[in-house]
Design an enzyme around this catalytic site. Structure first.
Site, PDB file in Angstrom:
ATOM      1  N   ASP A 295       9.757   2.822  18.399  1.00  0.00           N
ATOM      2  CA  ASP A 295       9.884   2.416  19.859  1.00  0.00           C
ATOM      3  C   ASP A 295      11.220   1.054  19.625  1.00  0.00           C
ATOM      4  OD1 ASP A 295       9.617   2.411  22.422  1.00  0.00           O
ATOM      5  OD2 ASP A 295       8.785   0.407  22.102  1.00  0.00           O
ATOM      6  N   GLU A 337      14.252   5.563  18.493  1.00  0.00           N
ATOM      7  CA  GLU A 337      14.346   5.347  19.965  1.00  0.00           C
ATOM      8  C   GLU A 337      15.433   4.151  19.967  1.00  0.00           C
ATOM      9  OE1 GLU A 337      13.799   3.761  24.184  1.00  0.00           O
ATOM     10  OE2 GLU A 337      12.886   2.612  22.695  1.00  0.00           O
TER      11      GLU A 337
HETATM   12  C1  GLC Z   1      11.078   1.471  24.945  1.00  0.00           C
HETATM   13  C2  GLC Z   1      10.190   2.688  25.826  1.00  0.00           C
HETATM   14  C3  GLC Z   1      10.039   1.874  27.094  1.00  0.00           C
HETATM   15  C4  GLC Z   1       9.695   0.397  26.916  1.00  0.00           C
HETATM   16  C5  GLC Z   1      10.264  -0.476  25.766  1.00  0.00           C
HETATM   17  C6  GLC Z   1       9.392  -1.532  25.478  1.00  0.00           C
HETATM   18  O1  GLC Z   1      12.232   1.525  25.204  1.00  0.00           O
HETATM   19  O2  GLC Z   1      10.780   3.665  26.019  1.00  0.00           O
HETATM   20  O3  GLC Z   1       9.480   2.747  28.019  1.00  0.00           O
HETATM   21  O4  GLC Z   1       9.722  -0.115  28.164  1.00  0.00           O
HETATM   22  O5  GLC Z   1      10.222   0.583  24.656  1.00  0.00           O
HETATM   23  O6  GLC Z   1       8.271  -1.084  24.742  1.00  0.00           O
HETATM   24  C1  GLC Z   2      16.902  -0.797  27.581  1.00  0.00           C
HETATM   25  C2  GLC Z   2      16.441  -0.742  25.826  1.00  0.00           C
HETATM   26  C3  GLC Z   2      15.608   0.546  25.719  1.00  0.00           C
HETATM   27  C4  GLC Z   2      14.402   0.787  26.587  1.00  0.00           C
HETATM   28  C5  GLC Z   2      15.073   0.541  27.983  1.00  0.00           C
HETATM   29  C6  GLC Z   2      13.694   0.642  28.910  1.00  0.00           C
HETATM   30  O1  GLC Z   2      17.832  -0.054  27.705  1.00  0.00           O
HETATM   31  O2  GLC Z   2      17.643  -0.709  25.061  1.00  0.00           O
HETATM   32  O3  GLC Z   2      15.414   0.459  24.353  1.00  0.00           O
HETATM   33  O4  GLC Z   2      14.038   2.098  26.530  1.00  0.00           O
HETATM   34  O5  GLC Z   2      15.605  -0.633  28.066  1.00  0.00           O
HETATM   35  O6  GLC Z   2      14.239   0.609  30.213  1.00  0.00           O
END
Ligand code: GLC
Ligand code: GLC
Length: 651
Positions: A295, A337
């Site tokens: 993540d 991710e």
């Molecule tokens: C990732 C997840 C998102 C979350 C963020 C913080 O981007 O997909 O849902 O808010 O990480 O953990």
């Molecule tokens: C931003 C971050 C991504 C996360 C997202 C959540 O775009 O780059 O990692 O999933 O915020 O809204």
């Protein structure tokens, strides 16, 4: 940078020194399980030079470097001894067939345990459904212990070794993983390693003033450092809180919180943090996780004067974890991710780092092409940015639990005559229904009042026009929306990589606006596309007179079709010029089969030139596997609104 030869020497020397100590530490276990130990030693010796180099790069400057790596090896060996036998068998199988995830048999699904099935036991009961759909990969959204009210959908983890009691137990997760594996479904779970919740044991100790644990996080007594960092930081959740730091009255400290106030960023410059999280990672692996979703990878290393995203050390940390996984959980793959600029997304993908990755560019550009009805940016970007290193694969998706951000490259846009800034404005307006004539029903997410930036929330069906069409009761619009839904799925099922369905989309789930009444969710519009699974919708999936039945039947047929095509193996794909600005087309070629795939992105009939068909087609006479119709390449290929065809040669 130390010389590579010197570093290799140091690696050998250090292992020579450490190994007898490790052997002594595990004397009893070694005697009981000599074969286990041998297998471990082989892998340590294979990975050590690389692992040592990476750790040296990150932590050699720390006074206790050698102590830390010794402890790391001990923890890793212990976790290998703890690894269940069925996983060790799987380790051998995966090592013997490292390309297993390139198969066209792969189909992924993702859901929240509570919203989809109540509890882990409910997920197990849905096994027949997952098999009916054809899944081989199931991502269960974060299911660890988390704060009770707000937890960012579980992305604020309070313990990596405990399941949220409302969902079940760790033992149940292990049983589920093993059972699903025997049915050919790999379990995917998150490794939320950029931050913990403020209720995690480490955070609690920091709150109690324990300096060892204060150093797990980023804490500042006044605004000097936060101000200095913020000069170059991007705000991720600007409507939640401005800036990236949270004031803790109880501690009299500013704490680094990239996301929500209750998500505390971990400090990977501290080797103790690296080691502690390595232990959590291997613990999760031993539950039977085959794909670990890393993540928020972009954020894990901070450097003053930079955006603190995509720093070189972020890659070093992930690669070191990769080496540890190769030693003690070799069946497990990493999935990145990184929802960032496409150049940066690419940097996380390699067999030594993350073998698979979300493909946010394809996702965003499919929506972009639906809005504009033109495929030029999609085609250009896929020509230049789709190819991955050998041994890696995309995870292609249309919707996730997150918002849609327009992360294409500005120069790519410029290249095809598009002004990136204006285009992002247009796309946001289009998808949040501020653009006259738009079919979409999306909701803005995190509109930044200073920059005008925004992202988009909404379910696939609502963004694709079904919600609006149903409200208008217009059969023609309903028909177009369903065609859009099927066409975009046909792309992720055929383009190359693992298709990932956001469960609910297969039965055309619409936006659910009730989140606004829940104080724990109201400020986060992503909940609009995270409704609880509707038993009624799922019951209708076999009733072809309903929309959900129609979508489900067609999608299931496409999934089966995918699995039968040798050409859809791996990610080798060639985008071709369809000669029509509304038509996206590509070729897949593998295992003696050539497929030409063509998709019409407009609501008007289109055609593909006969010349292009003859140049790229799989022959002169072909059959569309989707409609089972035959064509000759002496006439243009006719395409109905949003039609897609999978053409194969006729004998
Ligand atoms: C990732 C997840 C998102 C979350 C963020 C913080 O981007 O997909 O849902 O808010 O990480 O953990
Ligand atoms: C931003 C971050 C991504 C996360 C997202 C959540 O775009 O780059 O990692 O999933 O915020 O809204």
């Amino acid at each position: 940078m130390p010389d590579a030869n010197w570093l290799r020497q140091q690696a050998t020397l250090s292992l020579d020194r450490l190994w007898p100590r490790i052997e002594m530490h595990f004397a009893e276990q070694r005697a009981a399980l000599p074969a286990e130990w041998d297998a471990f030693e082989v892998r340590v010796r294979r990975e050590w030079p690389r692992l040592f180099g990476l750790l040296y790069e990150l932590y050699a400057g720390n006074y206790d470097f050698f102590y830390q790596i010794e402890q790391l090896l001990i923890d890793t060996a212990q976790s290998w001894f703890d690894r269940p036998a069925w996983l060790k068998t799987l380790d051998d199988r995966r090592e013997a067939d490292p390309e297993w995830f390139q198969s066209q048999q792969m189909v992924g699904g993702v859901c929240y345990v509570d919203l989809f099935a109540g509890k882990l036991s409910g997920v197990r009961e849905r096994l027949p459904y997952f098999k009916e759909l054809g899944l081989t990969y199931l991502h269960l959204m974060p299911l660890f212990a988390a704060p009770e009210n707000e937890s960012d959908g579980g992305y604020a983890v309070s313990s990596y070794r405990d399941i949220n009691p409302a969902l079940g137990t760790f033992a149940e997760l292990r049983e589920l993983a093993e059972e699903f594996q025997t049915h050919g479904i790999s379990l995917v779970v998150d490794f939320v390693f950029n931050h913990t919740s403020d209720e995690h044991g480490w955070a609690r100790k920091a709150q109690a003033g324990d300096p060892e644990f204060e150093n797990y996080y980023f804490m500042f007594p006044d605004r000097t450092m936060p101000n200095a960092y913020e000069r170059t930081l991007r705000e991720i959740f600007p409507t939640v809180r401005r800036g990236s730091f949270t004031w803790r009255e109880d501690m009299q400290r500013w704490v680094w919180t990239t996301f929500n106030n209750f998500q505390w960023d971990l400090n990977y410059a501290n080797p103790a943090v690296f080691r502690a999280m390595a232990g959590e990672m291997l613990f999760i692996a031993n539950a039977g996780v085959e794909i670990l979703r890393l993540d928020a990878v972009a954020f894990i290393w901070k450097r003053i004067g930079t955006s603190c995203e995509n720093q070189p050390e972020a890659h070093t940390v992930i690669q070191a974890y990769n080496a540890l996984a190769r030693i003690a959980a070799p069946a497990m793959l990493f999935k990145s991710e990184a929802i960032v600029h496409p150049d940066d997304v690419m940097r996380y993908i390699s067999p030594q780092e993350c073998q698979i990755s979300y493909n946010p560019l394809l996702m965003a550009l499919i929506w972009e092409a639906l809005a504009t009805r033109e495929v030029k940016l999609l085609a250009h970007s896929m020509i230049t940015r789709f190819k991955l290193p050998p041994g890696c694969a995309w995870v292609n998706y249309l919707r996730s639990h997150d918002d849609i951000g327009w992360t294409f490259d500005d120069a790519d846009a410029h290249h095809v005559g598009i002004d990136a800034f204006g285009h992002r404005r247009f796309l946001n307006n289009f998808y949040i229904g501020r653009f006259e004539g738009s079919f979409a029903r999306g909701v803005p997410f995190q509109e930044n009042p200073d920059t005008g930036d925004a992202r988009v929330s909404g379910t696939l069906a609502s963004l694709a026009g079904l919600e609006q069409a149903l409200q208008r009761g217009d059969e023609r619009l309903i028909d177009l929306a369903v065609r859009r839904i099927l066409m975009v799925h046909s792309l992720i099922l055929s383009i190359g990589g693992i298709p990932l369905l956001y469960l609910g989309d297969e039965v055309a789930t619409l936006n659910d606006y009730s989140f606004a009444n829940d104080p724990a969710k109201a400020s986060d519009s992503r909940w609009v596309h995270r409704p609880a699974a509707s038993a009624e919708r799922y019951a209708h999936r076999t009733d072809l007179s309903t929309r959900e039945g129609w979508v489900f039947a067609e999608l299931s047929r496409l999934i089966q079709l995918r699995k039968q095509q040798p050409a859809i193996w791996d990610g080798a794909m060639e985008v071709i010029d369809s000669g029509n600005p509304h038509v996206f087309s590509f070729v897949r070629n593998h295992g003696g089969q050539r497929l030409l795939l063509v998709a019409n992105f407009s609501e008007h009939p289109q055609q593909m030139d006969a010349n292009q068909l003859r140049v790229y087609g799989p022959g002169y006479r072909f059959t569309d596997l989707v409609s089972e119709q035959e064509f000759n390449a002496d006439e243009p290929l006719p395409l109905a609104p949003y039609q897609f065809v999978w053409l194969t040669a006729n004998g």
